[in-house]
Design a protein around this motif. Structure first.
Motif, PDB file in Angstrom:
ATOM      1  N   VAL A   1      69.626 -51.894 -57.651  1.00 27.82           N
ATOM      2  CA  VAL A   1      68.909 -53.167 -57.595  1.00 27.82           C
ATOM      3  C   VAL A   1      67.392 -53.008 -57.458  1.00 27.82           C
ATOM      4  N   ALA A   2      66.940 -52.120 -56.604  1.00 23.29           N
ATOM      5  CA  ALA A   2      65.499 -51.989 -56.325  1.00 23.29           C
ATOM      6  C   ALA A   2      64.725 -51.605 -57.580  1.00 23.29           C
ATOM      7  N   GLU A   3      63.477 -52.010 -57.601  1.00 23.05           N
ATOM      8  CA  GLU A   3      62.619 -51.710 -58.752  1.00 23.05           C
ATOM      9  C   GLU A   3      62.579 -50.210 -59.048  1.00 23.05           C
ATOM     10  N   ASP A   4      62.580 -49.405 -58.006  1.00 24.73           N
ATOM     11  CA  ASP A   4      62.526 -47.949 -58.188  1.00 24.73           C
ATOM     12  C   ASP A   4      63.904 -47.294 -58.060  1.00 24.73           C
ATOM     13  N   GLY A   5      64.962 -48.078 -58.184  1.00 19.72           N
ATOM     14  CA  GLY A   5      66.317 -47.537 -58.077  1.00 19.72           C
ATOM     15  C   GLY A   5      66.622 -46.560 -59.200  1.00 19.72           C
ATOM     16  N   ALA A   6      67.458 -45.596 -58.900  1.00 20.65           N
ATOM     17  CA  ALA A   6      67.770 -44.532 -59.861  1.00 20.65           C
ATOM     18  C   ALA A   6      68.481 -45.049 -61.106  1.00 20.65           C
ATOM     19  N   LEU A   7      69.228 -46.126 -60.987  1.00 19.49           N
ATOM     20  CA  LEU A   7      69.973 -46.697 -62.112  1.00 19.49           C
ATOM     21  C   LEU A   7      69.934 -48.225 -61.989  1.00 19.49           C
ATOM     22  N   THR A   8      68.731 -48.744 -61.909  1.00 23.07           N
ATOM     23  CA  THR A   8      68.550 -50.148 -61.541  1.00 23.07           C
ATOM     24  C   THR A   8      68.862 -51.138 -62.658  1.00 23.07           C
ATOM     25  N   CYS A   9      69.468 -52.235 -62.261  1.00 22.04           N
ATOM     26  CA  CYS A   9      69.635 -53.392 -63.145  1.00 22.04           C
ATOM     27  C   CYS A   9      68.352 -54.219 -63.120  1.00 22.04           C
ATOM     28  N   GLY A  10      67.463 -53.900 -62.192  1.00 19.90           N
ATOM     29  CA  GLY A  10      66.144 -54.502 -62.142  1.00 19.90           C
ATOM     30  C   GLY A  10      66.102 -55.958 -61.743  1.00 19.90           C
TER      31      GLY A  10
ATOM     32  N   PRO B   1      67.086 -58.845 -63.047  1.00 19.88           N
ATOM     33  CA  PRO B   1      68.300 -59.677 -62.998  1.00 19.88           C
ATOM     34  C   PRO B   1      69.096 -59.477 -61.702  1.00 19.88           C
ATOM     35  N   ALA B   2      69.181 -58.251 -61.223  1.00 21.15           N
ATOM     36  CA  ALA B   2      69.912 -57.972 -59.976  1.00 21.15           C
ATOM     37  C   ALA B   2      69.127 -58.461 -58.762  1.00 21.15           C
ATOM     38  N   GLN B   3      67.819 -58.325 -58.791  1.00 24.15           N
ATOM     39  CA  GLN B   3      66.997 -58.799 -57.681  1.00 24.15           C
ATOM     40  C   GLN B   3      67.056 -60.322 -57.577  1.00 24.15           C
ATOM     41  N   ASN B   4      67.167 -60.985 -58.713  1.00 21.00           N
ATOM     42  CA  ASN B   4      67.189 -62.449 -58.732  1.00 21.00           C
ATOM     43  C   ASN B   4      68.464 -63.056 -58.156  1.00 21.00           C
ATOM     44  N   ILE B   5      69.515 -62.270 -57.989  1.00 18.07           N
ATOM     45  CA  ILE B   5      70.767 -62.816 -57.444  1.00 18.07           C
ATOM     46  C   ILE B   5      70.924 -62.548 -55.950  1.00 18.07           C
ATOM     47  N   GLU B   6      69.936 -61.910 -55.341  1.00 17.23           N
ATOM     48  CA  GLU B   6      70.049 -61.543 -53.929  1.00 17.23           C
ATOM     49  C   GLU B   6      70.385 -62.735 -53.034  1.00 17.23           C
ATOM     50  N   SER B   7      69.673 -63.838 -53.186  1.00 15.53           N
ATOM     51  CA  SER B   7      69.928 -64.986 -52.306  1.00 15.53           C
ATOM     52  C   SER B   7      71.339 -65.536 -52.517  1.00 15.53           C
ATOM     53  N   ASN B   8      71.846 -65.498 -53.742  1.00 18.52           N
ATOM     54  CA  ASN B   8      73.207 -65.971 -54.006  1.00 18.52           C
ATOM     55  C   ASN B   8      74.249 -65.058 -53.364  1.00 18.52           C
ATOM     56  N   ILE B   9      74.021 -63.755 -53.432  1.00 19.36           N
ATOM     57  CA  ILE B   9      74.951 -62.796 -52.812  1.00 19.36           C
ATOM     58  C   ILE B   9      74.937 -62.965 -51.293  1.00 19.36           C
TER      59      ILE B   9
ATOM     60  N   SER C   1      79.370 -65.908 -61.237  1.00 21.12           N
ATOM     61  CA  SER C   1      78.408 -65.540 -62.281  1.00 21.12           C
ATOM     62  C   SER C   1      76.961 -65.579 -61.791  1.00 21.12           C
ATOM     63  N   ASN C   2      76.663 -66.428 -60.814  1.00 24.24           N
ATOM     64  CA  ASN C   2      75.291 -66.495 -60.300  1.00 24.24           C
ATOM     65  C   ASN C   2      75.022 -65.429 -59.240  1.00 24.24           C
ATOM     66  N   ALA C   3      76.010 -64.576 -58.990  1.00 24.03           N
ATOM     67  CA  ALA C   3      75.867 -63.487 -58.021  1.00 24.03           C
ATOM     68  C   ALA C   3      76.291 -62.161 -58.653  1.00 24.03           C
ATOM     69  N   MET C   4      76.085 -62.071 -59.974  1.00 20.73           N
ATOM     70  CA  MET C   4      76.379 -60.842 -60.719  1.00 20.73           C
ATOM     71  C   MET C   4      75.247 -60.595 -61.709  1.00 20.73           C
ATOM     72  N   ALA C   5      74.994 -59.311 -61.979  1.00 24.91           N
ATOM     73  CA  ALA C   5      73.944 -58.948 -62.930  1.00 24.91           C
ATOM     74  C   ALA C   5      74.313 -57.640 -63.607  1.00 24.91           C
ATOM     75  N   SER C   6      73.612 -57.357 -64.702  1.00 25.08           N
ATOM     76  CA  SER C   6      73.864 -56.141 -65.470  1.00 25.08           C
ATOM     77  C   SER C   6      72.566 -55.561 -66.014  1.00 25.08           C
ATOM     78  N   PHE C   7      72.656 -54.337 -66.504  1.00 27.09           N
ATOM     79  CA  PHE C   7      71.552 -53.693 -67.217  1.00 27.09           C
ATOM     80  C   PHE C   7      71.386 -54.351 -68.586  1.00 27.09           C
ATOM     81  N   ASN C   8      72.503 -54.916 -69.072  1.00 28.75           N
ATOM     82  CA  ASN C   8      72.623 -55.348 -70.452  1.00 28.75           C
ATOM     83  C   ASN C   8      72.960 -56.843 -70.507  1.00 28.75           C
ATOM     84  N   PRO C   9      72.015 -57.694 -70.897  1.00 25.10           N
ATOM     85  CA  PRO C   9      72.284 -59.134 -70.946  1.00 25.10           C
ATOM     86  C   PRO C   9      73.462 -59.495 -71.865  1.00 25.10           C
ATOM     87  N   ILE C  10      73.599 -58.807 -72.975  1.00 21.86           N
ATOM     88  CA  ILE C  10      74.712 -59.075 -73.892  1.00 21.86           C
ATOM     89  C   ILE C  10      76.027 -58.675 -73.237  1.00 21.86           C
ATOM     90  N   GLY C  11      76.058 -57.522 -72.578  1.00 30.87           N
ATOM     91  CA  GLY C  11      77.249 -57.074 -71.868  1.00 30.87           C
ATOM     92  C   GLY C  11      77.616 -58.024 -70.734  1.00 30.87           C
TER      93      GLY C  11
END
Length: 184
Positions: free
Chosen positions: A15-24, A26-34, A157-167
């Motif tokens: 999730v974090a901006e500097d995460g090793a495999l971050t969703c970036g 989109p993942a940060q934007n769902i934090e409040s929902n999670i 769906s408002n508490a999930m994110a991916s690397f890939n918007p199409i996926g």
């Protein structure tokens, strides 16, 4: 009907901006929902399971070693829960502690190689709610296993994110159309 929330891989590395495999973002934007969802399940005394990816550095036997950069390595900050979710986990009351569980998972699905199904069944859980990352990888594989085990499934769906918007969009449709999940 008893229900449980599965928080999938909402860690610094994913999730974090500097995460090793971050969703970036989109993942940060769902934090409040999670956080809101997690607090609601804790308040109602429903099971909350943090299903968190676990890797050993340079593990030649793990299939993800060849697919992704090192991530969620045991003992690293990258494996810690991201943002406000970490505070919820660390500051849970003694009374609520019995409803919260951390499980280490070494595959995409939270069910693969863990005792999650036994744990949920022993508590009478029939419905599983899923949030976290990545929608089309770990959330998807966990939902497929939940379906195959006969659990009712609700995907947030408002508490999930991916690397890939199409996926992400494909997985949301797959949850509903192929797994009969309720997508909210």
């Amino acid at each position: 009907m008893k229900r449980a929330l599965l928080n999938i891989d909402y860690t610094n590395d994913f999730v974090a901006e500097d995460g090793a495999l971050t969703c970036g973002v989109p993942a940060q934007n769902i934090e409040s929902n999670i956080i809101k969802l997690t607090k609601a399940f804790i308040k109602e005394k429903s099971e909350v399971i943090f299903a968190i990816d676990l890797h050993n550095e340079n593990d030649p036997y793990h299939p993800e070693t060849a697919l992704y950069p090192p991530h969620n390595i045991v003992g690293t900050k990258g494996r810690e829960l991201y943002g406000g979710l970490k505070a919820i986990f660390e500051n849970v009351s003694e009374e609520d502690e019995k409803y919260i569980r951390w499980i280490d998972k070494t595959r995409y699905s939270a069910f693969a190689g863990t005792d999650l199904a036994i744990y949920l069944r022993s508590r009478g859980v029939e419905e599983i709610h899923i949030c976290g990352v990545a929608t089309d990888i770990c959330c998807l594989h966990t939902a497929i296993d939940a379906y195959n085990l006969g659990f009712k499934i609700v995907m947030h769906s408002n508490a999930m994110a991916s690397f890939n918007p199409i996926g992400h969009e494909w997985a949301l449709q797959h949850f509903e159309k192929a797994l009969g999940a309720k997508v909210i």
